[in-house]
Scaffold this active site. Structure first.
Site, short mmCIF file in Angstrom:
data_model
loop_
_atom_site.label_atom_id
_atom_site.label_comp_id
_atom_site.label_asym_id
_atom_site.label_seq_id
_atom_site.Cartn_x
_atom_site.Cartn_y
_atom_site.Cartn_z
N HIS A 63 0.90 -1.15 0.00
CA HIS A 63 0.00 0.00 0.00
C HIS A 63 0.95 1.21 0.00
O HIS A 63 2.16 1.05 -0.15
CB HIS A 63 -0.87 -0.07 1.27
CG HIS A 63 -2.12 0.76 1.21
ND1 HIS A 63 -2.06 2.13 1.21
CD2 HIS A 63 -3.43 0.42 1.15
CE1 HIS A 63 -3.30 2.62 1.15
NE2 HIS A 63 -4.16 1.60 1.10
N TRP A 67 1.80 5.02 4.71
CA TRP A 67 0.72 4.59 5.60
C TRP A 67 0.96 3.22 6.21
O TRP A 67 0.52 2.93 7.32
CB TRP A 67 -0.61 4.58 4.85
CG TRP A 67 -1.03 5.93 4.38
CD1 TRP A 67 -0.99 7.09 5.13
CD2 TRP A 67 -1.51 6.30 3.09
NE1 TRP A 67 -1.44 8.13 4.37
CE2 TRP A 67 -1.77 7.69 3.12
CE3 TRP A 67 -1.78 5.60 1.92
CZ2 TRP A 67 -2.26 8.39 2.03
CZ3 TRP A 67 -2.27 6.29 0.82
CH2 TRP A 67 -2.51 7.67 0.88
N TYR A 93 3.55 7.14 -2.90
CA TYR A 93 2.67 8.19 -3.45
C TYR A 93 3.49 9.46 -3.65
O TYR A 93 4.25 9.87 -2.76
CB TYR A 93 1.52 8.46 -2.50
CG TYR A 93 0.36 7.46 -2.58
CD1 TYR A 93 -0.82 7.80 -3.22
CD2 TYR A 93 0.45 6.21 -1.99
CE1 TYR A 93 -1.90 6.90 -3.28
CE2 TYR A 93 -0.62 5.31 -2.04
CZ TYR A 93 -1.78 5.67 -2.69
OH TYR A 93 -2.83 4.78 -2.75
N HIS A 127 4.12 6.73 -7.37
CA HIS A 127 2.69 6.46 -7.37
C HIS A 127 1.86 7.74 -7.54
O HIS A 127 1.29 8.25 -6.57
CB HIS A 127 2.34 5.73 -6.06
CG HIS A 127 1.06 4.96 -6.11
ND1 HIS A 127 0.97 3.68 -6.60
CD2 HIS A 127 -0.18 5.28 -5.72
CE1 HIS A 127 -0.26 3.25 -6.50
NE2 HIS A 127 -1.00 4.20 -5.97
N GLU A 165 -0.57 6.03 -12.30
CA GLU A 165 -1.84 6.13 -13.03
C GLU A 165 -2.16 7.56 -13.43
O GLU A 165 -2.82 8.29 -12.69
CB GLU A 165 -2.99 5.57 -12.18
CG GLU A 165 -2.90 4.08 -11.96
CD GLU A 165 -4.10 3.51 -11.21
OE1 GLU A 165 -4.97 4.29 -10.77
OE2 GLU A 165 -4.16 2.28 -11.07
N TYR A 227 -9.23 -3.43 -12.04
CA TYR A 227 -9.96 -3.86 -10.85
C TYR A 227 -11.15 -4.63 -11.41
O TYR A 227 -12.06 -4.04 -12.00
CB TYR A 227 -10.33 -2.63 -9.99
CG TYR A 227 -9.09 -2.17 -9.22
CD1 TYR A 227 -8.91 -2.51 -7.89
CD2 TYR A 227 -8.06 -1.49 -9.87
CE1 TYR A 227 -7.74 -2.16 -7.20
CE2 TYR A 227 -6.90 -1.13 -9.19
CZ TYR A 227 -6.75 -1.48 -7.86
OH TYR A 227 -5.59 -1.15 -7.19
N GLU A 253 -0.46 -3.37 -11.26
CA GLU A 253 -1.43 -3.24 -10.17
C GLU A 253 -2.78 -3.78 -10.62
O GLU A 253 -3.24 -3.48 -11.71
CB GLU A 253 -1.58 -1.75 -9.80
CG GLU A 253 -2.36 -1.56 -8.51
CD GLU A 253 -2.64 -0.08 -8.22
OE1 GLU A 253 -1.69 0.70 -8.04
OE2 GLU A 253 -3.83 0.28 -8.18
N SER A 260 -12.57 1.20 -6.45
CA SER A 260 -12.31 1.94 -5.22
C SER A 260 -11.34 1.16 -4.33
O SER A 260 -10.90 1.65 -3.30
CB SER A 260 -13.61 2.19 -4.46
OG SER A 260 -14.08 0.97 -3.91
N TRP A 287 -2.52 -5.47 -5.74
CA TRP A 287 -2.71 -4.42 -4.76
C TRP A 287 -3.51 -5.01 -3.61
O TRP A 287 -4.56 -5.57 -3.91
CB TRP A 287 -3.48 -3.26 -5.43
CG TRP A 287 -3.70 -2.06 -4.57
CD1 TRP A 287 -4.84 -1.72 -3.91
CD2 TRP A 287 -2.74 -1.02 -4.28
NE1 TRP A 287 -4.67 -0.54 -3.23
CE2 TRP A 287 -3.39 -0.10 -3.44
CE3 TRP A 287 -1.40 -0.81 -4.64
CZ2 TRP A 287 -2.75 1.05 -2.96
CZ3 TRP A 287 -0.78 0.32 -4.16
CH2 TRP A 287 -1.45 1.24 -3.32
N GLU A 294 -10.56 -3.07 3.67
CA GLU A 294 -11.05 -2.89 2.29
C GLU A 294 -10.76 -4.18 1.53
O GLU A 294 -9.80 -4.89 1.84
CB GLU A 294 -10.36 -1.68 1.61
CG GLU A 294 -8.85 -1.79 1.49
CD GLU A 294 -8.19 -0.57 0.82
OE1 GLU A 294 -8.84 0.44 0.58
OE2 GLU A 294 -6.97 -0.67 0.53
C1 IDC Z 1 -6.40 3.10 -2.81
C2 IDC Z 1 -6.25 2.37 -1.49
C3 IDC Z 1 -7.05 3.09 -0.42
C4 IDC Z 1 -6.62 4.55 -0.38
C5 IDC Z 1 -6.77 5.17 -1.78
C6 IDC Z 1 -6.32 6.62 -1.85
O1 IDC Z 1 -6.66 1.04 -1.66
O2 IDC Z 1 -6.87 2.46 0.83
O3 IDC Z 1 -7.44 5.24 0.53
O4 IDC Z 1 -6.01 4.44 -2.69
O5 IDC Z 1 -4.96 6.74 -1.72
C7 IDC Z 1 -5.72 2.65 -7.83
C8 IDC Z 1 -4.55 3.29 -7.21
C9 IDC Z 1 -4.39 2.88 -5.76
C10 IDC Z 1 -5.75 2.80 -5.09
C11 IDC Z 1 -6.54 1.68 -5.75
C12 IDC Z 1 -7.93 1.44 -5.16
O6 IDC Z 1 -3.34 3.04 -7.92
O7 IDC Z 1 -3.58 3.81 -5.13
O8 IDC Z 1 -5.54 2.49 -3.74
N1 IDC Z 1 -6.67 1.97 -7.17
O9 IDC Z 1 -8.73 2.60 -5.27
N2 IDC Z 1 -6.05 2.69 -9.11
C13 IDC Z 1 -7.22 2.06 -9.28
C14 IDC Z 1 -7.64 1.59 -8.05
#
Ligand code: IDC
Length: 327
Positions: A63, A67, A93, A127, A165, A227, A253, A260, A287, A294
């Site tokens: 992650h 964090w 990040y 990131h 992304e 996803y 990823e 989400s 991921w 979550e």
């Molecule tokens: C999400 C984490 C979540 C966090 C959020 C914001 O799972 O806990 O609160 O980011 O930082 C991505 C991103 C990835 C995201 C993930 C899910 O690369 O950082 O992580 N996601 O939303 N792209 C599509 C989905």
């Protein structure tokens, strides 16, 4: 009686056989992924080993390391390796509002060191996310990759992911491609060979757009992120199109829930992705290593351990994804 010529060819044949035997038994005996495959490169649509064999990277992403730094430890990475992972992705990040700080560089180094000791590949991920345009923090990105390209040029197991992304008002042509050219040229000043992963428009989904005008440098792969509950056939079509156009793709990823990072798991779409990626021998990195409440968190929310995981410590998505690794 054998003529001189025949003897010569027999001896040569024997020599080639022995060399081949030694070589393949070395591959078979190799105890770590990096011992087995060595430095990776890109050939056509594939990542290949030092000896030219197609390699499918499979692994897990942290992650945001601001964090969940506690999971950067040997026992954690090793437990995923035992389950079949050959790759770790370290996600830093890039937006200060999402925890970016240069004080985290040492965490990146710690992660690379541990992965190296375990003989795993490691992806250093810049990131970008809320900072949708990679140009937003281009100066910082250049500093970041200068530091790590200098440091890791000689290592065989490092990959650089230069923009997780890109999203929002961002285009391949106007923003990502020029950014990528700058960062790649900077990395190549120091590290001539290791693979560089470039993000694509729309949260790294538009690999078809990148395929229409790819970069010119060597050893570049393009990121596709999915996803599975949100990204279904339409995005798989983009991958098919890009693949047909000859683009080398790496899924740095993904998860099997919605975009989400939460919500229900879509096993059917997940399996369709797995099948397509295996068909093309494209690698995939899941991921995320955390116990956050979550769906995409690979560790169960009630598991307080930070390492030594067994399959029973994994969340539902964790168990499903680890089963793809075939161990
Ligand atoms: C999400 C984490 C979540 C966090 C959020 C914001 O799972 O806990 O609160 O980011 O930082 C991505 C991103 C990835 C995201 C993930 C899910 O690369 O950082 O992580 N996601 O939303 N792209 C599509 C989905």
């Amino acid at each position: 009686m054998l003529t001189g010529m025949k003897k010569y060819f027999l001896a040569l044949g024997f020599f080639v056989l022995v060399c081949f035997g030694i070589f393949s038994s070395q591959e078979a005996k190799a105890s770590t992924p990096v011992e087995k495959w060595g430095r990776l490169s890109v050939k056509g649509t594939n990542i290949v080993s030092q000896s030219g064999k197609k390699v499918q990277l499979k692994g897990v992403s942290t992650h945001g390391i601001a964090w969940f730094p506690q999971y950067i430890n040997k026992s954690c990475f090793q437990s995923f390796k035992k389950m079949g992972a050959n790759t770790i992705r370290l996600a830093l990040y890039s937006d200060p509002n999402a925890g970016f700080s240069t004080s985290l560089y040492s965490k990146v180094e710690e992660g690379v060191d541990i992965a190296t000791k375990l003989g795993m590949y490691v992806i250093i991920d810049w990131h970008i996310l809320s900072d949708g345009n990679p140009k937003t923090y281009q100066k910082e990105a250049l500093k970041f990759f200068t530091k790590f390209a200098k440091k890791y040029a000689k290592q065989k197991n490092v990959l650089y992911e230069i923009c997780n992304e890109p999203n929002g008002d961002v285009t391949w042509e106007r923003d990502i491609r020029p950014y990528a050219n700058k960062v790649i040229n900077r990395i190549r000043k120091y590290d001539k060979k290791n693979i560089i992963v470039v993000g694509t428009p729309t949260w790294s989904q538009d690999v078809d757009i990148a395929a229409a005008k790819p970069l010119k440098q060597k050893n570049i792969v393009y990121a596709l992120h999915f996803y599975a509950a949100t990204h279904t056939d339409a995005i798989r079509q983009k991958l098919k199109a890009a693949h047909q156009m000859g683009l080398p793709v790496l899924v740095t990823e993904f998860s099997v829930c919605d975009a989400s990072g939460n919500g229900a798991i879509d096993k059917k779409s997940g399996r369709a992705w797995q099948k397509l990626l295996n068909k093309y021998k494209i690698g995939y990195v899941a991921w995320n290593i955390s116990n956050k409440n979550e769906t995409s968190a690979l560790i169960r929310a009630n598991c307080q351990k930070t390492g030594g995981f067994t399959k029973s410590n994994l969340s539902k998505s964790g168990k499903f994804i680890v089963s793809w690794w075939g161990k």
